[in-house]
Design an enzyme around this catalytic site. Structure first.
Site, short mmCIF file in Angstrom:
data_model
loop_
_atom_site.label_atom_id
_atom_site.label_comp_id
_atom_site.label_asym_id
_atom_site.label_seq_id
_atom_site.Cartn_x
_atom_site.Cartn_y
_atom_site.Cartn_z
N ARG A 67 0.83 -1.22 0.00
CA ARG A 67 0.00 0.00 0.00
C ARG A 67 0.86 1.26 0.00
O ARG A 67 0.37 2.36 -0.23
CB ARG A 67 -0.97 -0.01 1.19
N TYR A 118 -15.67 18.53 -14.95
CA TYR A 118 -16.08 17.13 -14.86
C TYR A 118 -17.07 16.98 -13.70
O TYR A 118 -16.78 17.41 -12.59
CB TYR A 118 -14.87 16.22 -14.66
N ASP A 189 -6.82 20.56 -13.35
CA ASP A 189 -7.10 19.25 -13.95
C ASP A 189 -6.66 19.35 -15.41
O ASP A 189 -7.24 20.09 -16.21
CB ASP A 189 -8.59 18.93 -13.83
N LYS A 214 -7.77 8.54 -19.32
CA LYS A 214 -8.09 9.14 -20.62
C LYS A 214 -6.86 9.10 -21.55
O LYS A 214 -6.40 8.03 -21.89
CB LYS A 214 -8.62 10.56 -20.40
C1 LIG Z 1 -11.57 16.07 -16.64
C2 LIG Z 1 -11.78 14.86 -15.80
N1 LIG Z 1 -11.23 14.82 -14.57
C3 LIG Z 1 -11.39 13.74 -13.76
C4 LIG Z 1 -12.14 12.65 -14.16
C5 LIG Z 1 -12.32 11.47 -13.24
O1 LIG Z 1 -11.43 10.46 -13.60
P1 LIG Z 1 -11.69 8.89 -13.40
O2 LIG Z 1 -12.89 8.53 -14.20
O3 LIG Z 1 -10.41 8.29 -13.84
O4 LIG Z 1 -11.96 8.70 -11.93
C6 LIG Z 1 -12.71 12.64 -15.44
C7 LIG Z 1 -13.50 11.48 -15.91
O5 LIG Z 1 -14.19 11.55 -16.91
C8 LIG Z 1 -12.52 13.78 -16.27
O6 LIG Z 1 -13.06 13.85 -17.51
#
Ligand SMILES: Cc1ncc(COP(=O)(O)O)c(C=O)c1O
Length: 381
Positions: A67, A118, A189, A214
């Protein structure tokens, strides 16, 4: 000393080696994507970091327990960290990374966040506020003056740029300056831009967060997150939180994501070129009311003239474009975002977010154009 294998007469052995290897030069991003996070070059060492499946390690070393550490995680973290220009920690998902950062905000601290982002990220901010943990102020990130003003009360400024799915872009330097004047941390992000198109740490941001699910992993087969920072103190705090909460990545996921990262530059170059061409063609189609594209990257959002009904029809009429959530894979996918009840009502009902892949652009267009043409003939009078 020359290393000949006495059991294998075909083995040519290797010449005498120097005691130390030359220092790693400052490579350009494409070379970093290919070379970072590999084992050192030594006879018989593997070229790629192997998959280390271990829940525990012999005591007395730096790794100790599964972990806390894993050599396969570290290889992925080294590569993404070098691309972003900081130190990286991998998490079990993008949202695990997001919540680990939000968890650092003190009781009653204010988080300034985009009104469009998101939905999982702004959903977490709303949930923490509803439970009386934090306060939030949602802003239009394209209105720099308003964001700068909001920074005055902030403990944390959360940015996503471009935003998902509105594709709005923030002007980072003035926002970062205002946030730092107020003593707030800035998080970006960077999932949509990737470190190849934007490096927020070099614009002064304190933390970069990724859904590595992604573009970074890039093949729609991994769920993974990451945080990158230049601040050693923040790194230690976040590492400790990851150890405590257990929001750790899967070993195989980091291995797959590192394998994906090796081709990020070529995938993105092709997907971006396809996206730019599709933006040109979509703009001329009568079924399309608006095309949103920030001018870079591989995500396009289109608003259809026929609204939600047309958008739902479109996503079920194509053969090459796959109707699916998520984005950033080699294959082209699209989705009407308002099909999710939690997507803000300010996102148009007929908005379709398109994740452009690396297929032949003419095939992508003929599949799409055929479905869009059908919308015009099937549209209710
Ligand atoms: C811009 C963005 N940030 C964070 C996330 C969350 O990521 P995860 O689905 O890997 O938990 C997403 C998911 O679509 C996203 O598009």
């Amino acid at each position: 000393m020359s290393r000949l294998n006495p059991d294998n007469p075909d083995n040519p052995g290797s010449p005498d080696l120097p005691d130390s290897l030359p220092a790693r030069p400052a490579y350009r991003p494409a070379t970093v994507a290919v070379t970072a996070g590999r084992p050192t070059h030594a006879p018989d060492s593997p070229l790629n970091e192997p998959l280390t499946m271990a829940s525990t390690y012999v005591a007395g070393g730096a790794l100790e327990y599964g972990r806390y550490s894993n050599p396969t995680w570290s290889a992925f973290e080294e590569a993404l960290g070098e691309l972003e220009g900081g130190r990286c920690l991998a998490f079990g998902s993008g949202l695990a990374a997001v919540s680990t950062i939000l968890d650092l905000v003190g009781l009653d601290g204010t988080v300034v966040a985009p009104r469009h982002a998101y939905l999982g990220s702004i959903g977490q901010v709303a949930d923490l506020e509803a439970r009386g943990r934090i306060r939030s102020q949602l802003v239009d990130i394209t209105d720099t003056d308003a964001v700068v003003k909001a920074c005055a009360d902030a403990s944390l400024v959360w940015l996503e740029s471009p935003t998902n799915p509105a594709l709005e872009v923030a002007d980072l330097p003035p926002i970062v300056a205002a946030a730092h004047d107020a003593g707030a941390y800035v998080v970006v992000d960077n999932t949509f831009a990737t470190p190849l198109l934007q490096q927020p740490l070099s614009s002064g941001a304190d933390l970069v967060v990724h859904s590595a699910t992604k573009f970074i992993a890039g093949h729609s087969d991994v769920v993974l997150g990451a945080i990158v920072t230049r601040d050693d103190q923040l790194f230690d705090v976040l590492k400790k939180r990851r150890d405590m909460i257990g929001a750790i990545p899967g070993t195989f996921e980091t291995w797959l994501a590192l394998r994906g990262l090796r081709t990020l530059h070529v995938r993105l170059e092709r997907a971006q070129a396809n996206a730019a061409e599709l933006v040109r063609r979509l703009g001329d189609h009568a079924a399309v009311e608006e095309v949103r594209y920030p001018g870079f990257g591989a995500i396009i959002s289109v608003v259809l003239a026929g609204g939600a009904i047309a958008a739902d029809l479109l996503t079920h009429k194509t053969t090459l474009w796959v109707h699916a959530t998520s984005l950033g894979g080699v294959e082209s996918t699209f989705e009407r975002r308002r099909r999710w009840k939690s997507e803000p009502a300010t996102i148009p009902d007929g908005l379709v977010r398109m994740s452009v892949g690396i297929e032949d652009v003419d095939d992508l267009w003929s599949d799409l154009a055929g479905a869009l043409d059908d919308l015009l003939t099937e549209r209710p009078a």
